[in-house]
Scaffold this active site. Structure first.
Site, PDB file in Angstrom:
ATOM      1  N   HIS A 232       0.824  -1.203   0.000  1.00 22.77           N
ATOM      2  CA  HIS A 232       0.000   0.000   0.000  1.00 22.77           C
ATOM      3  C   HIS A 232       0.863   1.260   0.000  1.00 22.77           C
ATOM      4  CE1 HIS A 232      -3.831   2.104   0.841  1.00 22.77           C
ATOM      5  NE2 HIS A 232      -3.057   2.961   1.462  1.00 22.77           N
ATOM      6  N   TYR A 244       9.281  -9.542 -18.281  1.00 22.72           N
ATOM      7  CA  TYR A 244       7.980  -9.694 -18.934  1.00 22.72           C
ATOM      8  C   TYR A 244       8.157 -10.349 -20.303  1.00 22.72           C
ATOM      9  CZ  TYR A 244       3.848  -8.365 -21.649  1.00 22.72           C
ATOM     10  OH  TYR A 244       2.753  -8.378 -22.454  1.00 22.72           O
ATOM     11  N   HIS A 304      -9.993   2.410  -1.432  1.00 25.92           N
ATOM     12  CA  HIS A 304     -10.216   1.943  -0.059  1.00 25.92           C
ATOM     13  C   HIS A 304     -11.064   0.675  -0.137  1.00 25.92           C
ATOM     14  CE1 HIS A 304     -10.222   3.346   4.329  1.00 25.92           C
ATOM     15  NE2 HIS A 304      -8.988   3.402   3.884  1.00 25.92           N
ATOM     16  N   ASN A 305     -10.466  -0.359  -0.725  1.00 27.34           N
ATOM     17  CA  ASN A 305     -11.227  -1.556  -1.078  1.00 27.34           C
ATOM     18  C   ASN A 305     -11.415  -2.522   0.087  1.00 27.34           C
ATOM     19  OD1 ASN A 305     -11.035  -0.430  -3.629  1.00 27.34           O
ATOM     20  ND2 ASN A 305      -9.320  -1.705  -4.234  1.00 27.34           N
ATOM     21  N   ASP A 326      -5.387  14.354   1.116  1.00 25.51           N
ATOM     22  CA  ASP A 326      -4.231  14.353   0.217  1.00 25.51           C
ATOM     23  C   ASP A 326      -3.954  15.746  -0.356  1.00 25.51           C
ATOM     24  OD1 ASP A 326      -3.091  11.782   0.327  1.00 25.51           O
ATOM     25  OD2 ASP A 326      -4.720  10.965  -0.858  1.00 25.51           O
ATOM     26  N   GLN A 531      -8.406   8.726  12.064  1.00 29.85           N
ATOM     27  CA  GLN A 531      -8.623   9.686  10.987  1.00 29.85           C
ATOM     28  C   GLN A 531      -8.465  11.145  11.432  1.00 29.85           C
ATOM     29  OE1 GLN A 531      -9.647   8.630   7.451  1.00 29.85           O
ATOM     30  NE2 GLN A 531      -8.308   7.213   8.539  1.00 29.85           N
ATOM     31  N   ASP A 721      -3.809   7.253 -12.863  1.00 27.35           N
ATOM     32  CA  ASP A 721      -4.055   5.815 -12.974  1.00 27.35           C
ATOM     33  C   ASP A 721      -4.325   5.218 -11.600  1.00 27.35           C
ATOM     34  OD1 ASP A 721      -1.311   4.338 -11.911  1.00 27.35           O
ATOM     35  OD2 ASP A 721      -0.888   6.279 -12.848  1.00 27.35           O
TER      36      ASP A 721
END
Length: 974
Positions: A232, A244, A304-305, A326, A531, A721
């Site tokens: 994260h 790759y 925030h999954n 932010d 928070q 993105d």
């Protein structure tokens, strides 16, 4: 101390709306069909109050006497007289667990003190009387609807006489972790059981570091490294060494992120030279670009999954609260001016009986997420202006919650720098046990046990506290009272102080942190993600003024330590050194991720088309309009305030009844200026099943064409993105991510659209064991969100998508191709195969430039991009948004089709296409403005109320727009 209970009921003659909602939800989730329920909410107040005073508080503070009534008694004295009916045989209380943030209780406790007598503690609760259910049904109702075990406790029967204090002071005990002597198996066990979620190589690196120091780490040192090295916080997969390989090429990346997305932005900025409009990219909390001579604008989108999967309201609530911080922590602090949000859910009609253990029903997740984002943004007075919602069964275990915020920052406040001996000052909310291990938890795969094991990783937000911090922070910024600021997000103080002090060093005095309650250990203080907290770097001589300023606004500011030029992070607690780490090891010592990535394109088959008869084409149109991914999201949009602050120009819904789907939002961030910012997004998860390169390219094209459709200048669009992927330890999964990143690089460079910020969320998979004991995994589809921020010099030139005037011409601009692969037509007809839409960047530049020139020339009355559902859906939306019909001919549509069929022309989802409404007198100027872009006059706006489509002499569609609108609005008309 007396423990008082204040129950609040609907007043006589008023409906128990919460009860009605629960009954409806219980039926939807097939929990119970004959549920009898009544509700109350209330407060537990622990205080030396007499009965008269608590009744005074209830009457004047706690109850709205117009619609509510209160009953007061000492807890333990069951208020049996208030049992609403003999129908009910169960009484259940639900309240936040001890240590979980309870914002209403906090505000209430402060308000009680204003009445002259403080309360020792306050807790809120909900109270339910239930009848008609057996034990098993009651348990399902409680666990699926009434309470969330992650953050709430359930008490059956009358309230016990329990004290409300959340903790008590504990004797200091320095804990060390034996790591130097562990073998590899025990290192991995320590990582898992300690919720560190570090790889074996990372654990070995930490082990070696402390072996060289000749000591074991303290618990706080190990936690600090885990937070800083988490996926994260460090984006270690995207920034890793990756080999790759696909069918055509082999690539080796030392840092995949820098060599694709970052590199594209650097190349674009270099090509712009002195005209470079990027200010700060990929190095602050949000990306910054120029706006006007006085202000810059910044933009950040976060995910925030995992928390939202466990506790939808709290997870989404703190997701939007965190991303608002932010911009507040960017440069010297930006003023948030608008929010965006994008959600991905499993279908709300999912069979409740099919849910794996530990998974909340999608309907509950959806309602919780929407209300969490709604409440935080609305309460802070920040408009939510743009977003999207996507549905797919694969989001069942991991819903995706993207939250974004745009901020306005003075040009001379766009950068920051910590100075030696600056004080470390914490401002805003107090520290509790909220969000312990939030950063490491967000980096891990979810399982059926996550709810019970990681419930503490979910924070609960308080928007009012953050609003107070915002207001006073901007005042302190304008007085130049600090040198740097950042927010306390993932990792709490450990990440905020660690990042700010990376180049210098820091000494932190943990006992100075203001706490919500007693009993926190020094490590909990350090890594809590409570928070509404910010960290400032404050010169000592300016501390008295800053402290007085925050105090004057009722917001706390406390010195936690000092930034010192030692190169070390030193942590103390009441004079005891509890941690000391070399900043270089903390930030640069993580071993790079070394992984293989492969991509093998899936085998696809040609798509079999239906016949071109009018009935099937009309059925297809109605089915697409009523599919969840196309249908109206009005139920969500109308819950958000998109007018607050007064700068909203183009709203999320437009048209004669303000219910048509806008392509993008336009906002004036500076109210005395006509200059605007444009916000849009693009996402195509279906396309990723074919090729993630084309999915990423299409998402970028969609985000840009949405901006261009309302009037944004394509020469000045910044993009962001947000990668949400599955378990990237698998080479084939990582291969799809690399392929999407390659598309981002190629498209950004070709179109001159720099990435200015981004965020990834990996390991979005959910594992569980089925009834046979077999392990099953639900992985999300590879999902890339592209957010775009454009600009318009004069918002009066902007256009909306709704048709305006009968007799006007309709033009299609762009090329239609045989690209039905992954389309909504394919989905509603259960068709597999076909070619997924691709992007021709040369064509895109011509089309985007032509549309912009035509809008600037004021030749366009309406403009709508073609995306989900293709031409048929786009024209239908334009028609019913404008309340007016359209006549369309397919004869002259520009295409690259060998033998064009009506299905292809109507439902192909080829990129870079628009439908424009143009007055007859402006047609020549419109066509001249388009330059080399392909276009065709395809019809007229009609006086009638139908969408009529012809091909040659054949009428293919003749659909009343009102019925099309009803099909579009019905699915989510909750």
């Amino acid at each position: 101390m007396t423990l008082w209970e204040v129950d609040i009921y609907p007043a006589s003659g008023h409906v128990d709306r919460l009860a009605a909602s629960i009954v409806a939800d219980a039926e939807d989730l097939q929990i119970a069909t004959h549920l009898e329920i009544a509700t109350a909410h209330g407060f537990l107040v622990q205080a030396d109050f007499d009965a008269d005073h608590i009744k005074l508080l209830a009457d004047q503070l706690l109850v709205d006497n117009v619609v509510q009534r209160a009953v007061v008694a000492q807890a333990g004295e069951a208020i049996m007289a208030e049992t609403p009916s003999s129908l009910y045989d169960r009484l259940i209380y639900v309240m936040p667990k001890p240590g979980v943030m309870d914002p209403v209780a906090q505000s209430t406790q402060a308000a009680i003190a204003d009445f002259g007598q403080p309360a020792e503690a306050v807790r809120t609760f909900h109270k339910y009387w239930i009848g008609g259910l057996d034990d098993a049904q009651t348990e399902r109702l409680v666990t699926k609807l009434l309470a969330n075990d992650s953050v709430e406790q359930v008490i059956y029967g009358p309230m016990d006489l329990e004290r409300l204090s959340f903790g008590k002071s504990q004797p200091f005990e320095l804990k060390t972790i034996n790591i130097r002597s562990l073998d590899d198996d025990h290192l991995q066990l320590l990582s898992k059981e300690g919720q560190l979620y570090l790889t074996l190589v990372e654990m070995q690196t930490i082990q070696k570091y402390f072996q060289e120091l000749g000591r074991d780490p303290t618990d706080i040192e190990l936690e600090t490294v885990a937070q800083t090295w988490s996926e994260h916080c460090s984006h270690k997969t995207l920034a890793g060494k990756i080999a790759y390989k696909d069918e055509k090429q082999e690539l080796h990346f030392d840092n995949m992120l820098k060599e694709t997305i970052f590199a594209a932005t650097q190349q674009i900025r270099k090509s712009l030279g002195d005209d470079d409009w990027c200010v700060s990219v990929f190095k602050d909390n949000a990306g910054i670009v120029t706006f006007n001579d006085e202000y810059n604008v910044c933009f950040k989108v976060e995910t925030h999954n995992h928390p939202s999967a466990l506790e939808p309201y709290g997870g989404a609530n703190t997701g939007i609260g965190g991303v608002i911080r932010d911009p507040m922590g960017t440069g010297m602090g930006a003023k948030p001016v608008c929010n965006t949000d994008v959600f991905c859910f499993a279908p709300p009609e999912t069979d409740p009986g099919s849910l794996p253990q530990g998974v909340l029903h999608p309907r509950r997740v959806m309602k919780g997420v929407v209300s969490g984002v709604r409440d935080y943004g609305n309460r802070m007075g920040i408009p939510t202006v743009n977003g999207a919602v996507y549905f797919d069964e694969r989001y069942l275990g991991n819903p995706l919650v993207y939250c974004g915020n745009v901020g306005l920052i003075p040009v001379d406040k766009s950068f920051k720098e910590v100075q030696p001996n600056d004080l470390i000052v914490a401002v805003g909310g107090r520290t509790g046990r909220d969000g312990i291990h939030g950063a490491t938890f967000s980096s891990a795969e979810l399982t059926s046990e996550s709810e019970s094991l990681s419930g503490g990783a979910v924070q609960i937000g308080n928007a009012i506290t953050e609003k107070m911090v915002l207001d006073v922070l901007l005042e302190a910024r304008d007085r130049n009272l600090y040198n740097a600021v950042t927010d306390c997000g993932a990792g709490g103080f450990s990440s905020a102080v660690g990042e700010m002090g990376e180049e210098l060093g820091a000494e932190v005095w943990l006992e100075k942190a203001p706490l919500k309650y007693e009993g926190l250990t020094y490590t909990e203080i350090w890594i809590s993600e409570a928070q509404e907290r910010m960290v400032l770097a404050v010169p000592e001589e300016k501390w008295p003024e800053l402290q007085a300023l925050f105090a004057s606004e009722g917001s706390e500011a406390v010195v936690l330590g000092k930034f010192v030029p030692t190169g070390n992070l030193t942590l103390t607690y009441n004079g005891n050194t509890v941690g000391q780490l070399d900043m270089r090891f903390l930030h640069d010592g993580r071993p790079p991720i070394v992984r293989d990535a492969v991509f093998t394109p899936p085998t696809t088959q040609p798509l079999t088309l239906n016949g071109d008869d009018g009935k099937s084409l009309g059925d297809d149109l109605r089915k697409i309009l009523s599919s969840l991914n196309v249908a109206s999201k009005e139920w969500i949009i109308r819950q958000y305030d998109h007018e607050v602050q007064g700068g909203s120009v183009i709203k999320p819904l437009v048209g004669v009844q303000n219910d048509g789907p806008s392509d993008a939002a336009v906002v004036r961030p500076v109210l005395n200026s006509r200059k605007g910012i444009v916000l849009s997004c693009g996402m195509n998860p279906y396309f990723g099943d074919f090729d993630p390169y084309d999915m990423a390219a299409s998402a970028i094209d969609e985000a840009l064409r949405n901006c261009v459709a309302v009037g944004a200048d394509p020469a000045k669009i910044a993009i962001l993105d947000n990668f949400c992927w599955g378990y990237t330890d698998r080479p084939e999964t990582l291969g799809t991510l690399v392929r999407a990143a390659l598309a981002c690089r190629d498209l950004a460079v070709a179109l001159g659209t720099p990435f200015i910020s981004g965020k990834d969320s990996l390991n979005n998979e959910f594992s569980y064991f089925d009834e046979h004991g077999d392990k099953k995994t639900i992985a999300i589809p590879s999902t890339l969100l592209i957010s775009a921020m454009g600009q318009v010099d004069d918002v009066s030139t902007c256009v909306t998508m709704d048709l305006k005037q009968s007799g006007n011409r309709l033009y299609l601009v762009g090329l239609t191709k045989d690209e039905l692969g992954g389309s909504h037509w394919s989905v509603v007809n259960d068709k597999l195969g076909g070619q997924v839409p691709q992007v021709d960047t040369d064509l895109a530049k011509k089309v985007f430039g032509g549309i912009h020139a035509a809008i600037q020339a004021k030749t366009v009355r309406a403009c709508h991009d073609l995306s989900e559902g293709g031409l048929a859906v786009a024209v239908a939306e334009m028609a019913f948004a404008g309340g007016i019909g359209a006549n369309i001919s397919l004869d002259d549509i520009p295409h690259r089709l060998e033998s064009p069929s009506a299905v292809q022309l109507l439902y192909s989802e080829s990129n870079t296409r628009f439908v424009c409404e143009v007055p007859e007198e402006s047609a020549d100027a419109f066509e001249a403005a388009l330059g080399d872009a392909p276009f065709a006059h395809i019809g007229q706006v009609a006086e009638h109320k139908e969408l009529v489509v012809t091909h040659g002499e054949t009428t293919l569609l003749d659909e009343p727009i009102e019925l099309l609108k009803q099909a579009w609005q019905a699915p989510l008309n909750w």
